[in-house]
Design a protein around this motif. Structure first.
Motif, mmCIF file in Angstrom:
data_model
loop_
_atom_site.group_PDB
_atom_site.id
_atom_site.type_symbol
_atom_site.label_atom_id
_atom_site.label_comp_id
_atom_site.label_asym_id
_atom_site.label_seq_id
_atom_site.Cartn_x
_atom_site.Cartn_y
_atom_site.Cartn_z
ATOM 1 N N PRO A 48 0.823 -1.214 0.000
ATOM 2 C CA PRO A 48 0.000 0.000 0.000
ATOM 3 C C PRO A 48 0.859 1.267 0.000
ATOM 4 O O PRO A 48 1.611 1.519 0.943
ATOM 5 N N GLY B 95 -3.014 3.942 0.006
ATOM 6 C CA GLY B 95 -3.283 2.535 -0.226
ATOM 7 C C GLY B 95 -3.635 1.750 1.020
ATOM 8 O O GLY B 95 -4.247 0.677 0.928
ATOM 9 N N HIS B 96 -3.280 2.258 2.191
ATOM 10 C CA HIS B 96 -3.600 1.539 3.424
ATOM 11 C C HIS B 96 -5.115 1.408 3.623
ATOM 12 O O HIS B 96 -5.576 0.480 4.297
ATOM 13 N N SER C 155 0.187 -8.406 3.558
ATOM 14 C CA SER C 155 0.307 -7.012 3.145
ATOM 15 C C SER C 155 1.411 -6.334 3.925
ATOM 16 O O SER C 155 1.681 -6.689 5.079
#
Length: 454
Positions: free
Chosen positions: A41, A49-50, A64
């Motif tokens: 992310p 992106g998180h 992730s």
């Protein structure tokens, strides 16, 4: 790539309590993520992106990354905490590259990177397992993603390296550690960032920074700006039109299906490619040099080059519904590649009625007007008509207006006048070269003339 999450954590120099989870790829986009991918992310100016980490796991992500200073990490999900996600992506690629026995071919240059990548991959693919850069994944994010996408048993990886400023190619080269490096040419792209063609040559030569000690550099021997750099570089091998190059080309002829030519020097032989343009023949010389290093015979090279496939919009032949022939070279443009394409249309005998559709050349810096006006010198008198698109092409229009004997039209930001103009004039005996920078999207001029667009 097939690695356990603890191995990925080791690459990153961090610890994880999760064990046994298999990571089979890396993705930065939840829309294209595949089951087993590690999601990376990024925090951009407009998107974080998180916020999409949960979505990534719903789409099948195995794990992730999570940036340490990002608040509220989800609990009980297999996250790897890192200081910076971009740096972590690059470090994973560096570590994976160190484990691979793949032979890496790095390619840079002002023009022709993608075509050369395609030609190199095409000549090797019938005989080895080959992977290449997809699309334009050739920068500080794209190259790591490409490396991490390589299968462990890939024999050759053909990696494109792009840049806009000093130090970028050096970074990519040291990350990829190419066994062979190719400099296609030195043009004018990125003049606004690098200041001069001498600066561009210096930036492109950075591809040797990570070149393996046993490696070789194949370079455009017709470019004098590269000579100061290769003088003290014993692994350098030249190719080009000049007969003094270590691999030289002559007797280039356009055929109904592409180009035929003779090479001399390191190898003396005749080849054909299903691609038009002398500049594409020159790109092919680099592919031949790589193929020879790979141990292929002259006949093996000849057979694979006959079926070489280039990415669309590189001197791509497109037949119109009315029988006219479009040459779609609209992927990109700079003064040197524009001149090469115009030389082709001048010399081709494909069809007698010749037309041009030219769009703005971007990223040329303070001298952009001069470069656009200079295109007039390469437009031959036998051209029936010239269609110009974009605000910068007004400079060329003014230069041609009153002196050019054929049809002439200019449109600043609307394709319609050009499309209607062509519809009124081109016939089955017409060949139309379409060329401009990527931002001009000149392929839109061709679409109304082809059946698949109806």
């Amino acid at each position: 790539m097939k690695k356990k999450i603890e191995q990925v954590a080791k690459w990153l120099g961090i610890k994880t309590n999760f064990k046994g989870i298999e990571v089979t790829g890396v993705s930065i986009n939840t829309r294209t993520i595949k089951p087993g991918d590690l999601f990376v992310p990024f925090r951009g100016e407009n998107v974080n992106g998180h916020k999409y980490v949960h979505q990534a796991f719903e789409a099948g992500a195995a794990a992730s990354l999570w940036q340490r200073d990002e608040p509220n990490p989800p609990k009980d999900l297999p996250l790897l905490f890192v200081d910076d996600c971009k740096t972590a992506l690059q470090e994973m690629a560096r570590a994976y590259r160190d484990e691979l026995s793949t032979i890496v071919i790095g390619i840079t240059g002002s023009n022709g990177k993608t075509s050369t990548k395609d030609l190199v991959a095409s000549v090797l693919k019938p005989y080895f397992k080959v992977q290449k850069t997809q699309g334009n994944l050739n920068n500080e994010l794209g190259l790591p993603l490409t490396i991490l996408s390589l299968d462990e048993d890939t024999k050759f990886a053909v990696l494109e390296m792009g840049m806009s400023g000093f130090g970028e190619i050096e970074f990519l080269s040291e990350l990829a550690r190419p066994d062979y490096a190719i400099i296609t040419n030195i043009g004018e792209a990125h003049l606004q960032d690098l200041g001069s063609r001498e600066g561009i040559a210096k930036a492109k030569f950075e591809i040797t920074a990570g070149l393996e000690s046993h490696g070789k550099l194949f370079y455009d021997g017709d470019e004098p700006l590269l000579l100061p750099f290769v003088e003290d570089f014993p692994q350098a091998v030249s190719f080009g039109f000049d007969e003094n190059n270590e691999l030289a080309v002559r007797d280039i002829k356009a055929t109904e299906t592409g180009s035929s030519f003779l090479v001399s020097g390191i190898i003396d032989a005749a080849f054909t490619i299903p691609v038009l343009g002398e500049h594409q023949v020159k790109n092919t010389l680099a592919a031949i040099l790589v193929a020879l290093e790979a141990g292929l015979t002259e006949e093996e090279i000849r057979l694979s080059l006959k079926d070489a496939a280039l990415t669309d919009m590189r001197m791509q032949i497109i037949q119109a519904d009315n029988g006219a022939t479009f040459i779609n070279d609209a992927y990109n443009a700079a003064p040197s590649s524009m001149k090469a394409a115009l030389n082709f249309i001048r010399e081709t005998t494909m069809k007698e009625d010749k037309w041009l559709v030219l769009g703005d050349m971007l990223e040329l810096g303070d001298d952009e007007r001069q470069y656009h006006e200079a295109v007039a010198k390469s437009i031959s008198s036998e051209i029936a008509g010239v269609c110009l698109y974009g605000p910068r092409m007004k400079w060329l229009y003014d230069k041609l207006d009153g002196s050019f004997g054929g049809q002439l039209v200019w449109s600043e930001d609307d394709y319609t006048p050009i499309i209607e103009f062509l519809k009124a004039h081109i016939t089955e005996n017409s060949v139309i070269l379409v060329k401009g920078s990527r931002g001009m999207a000149l392929e839109k001029v061709i679409e109304p003339f082809t059946a698949q667009e109806k």
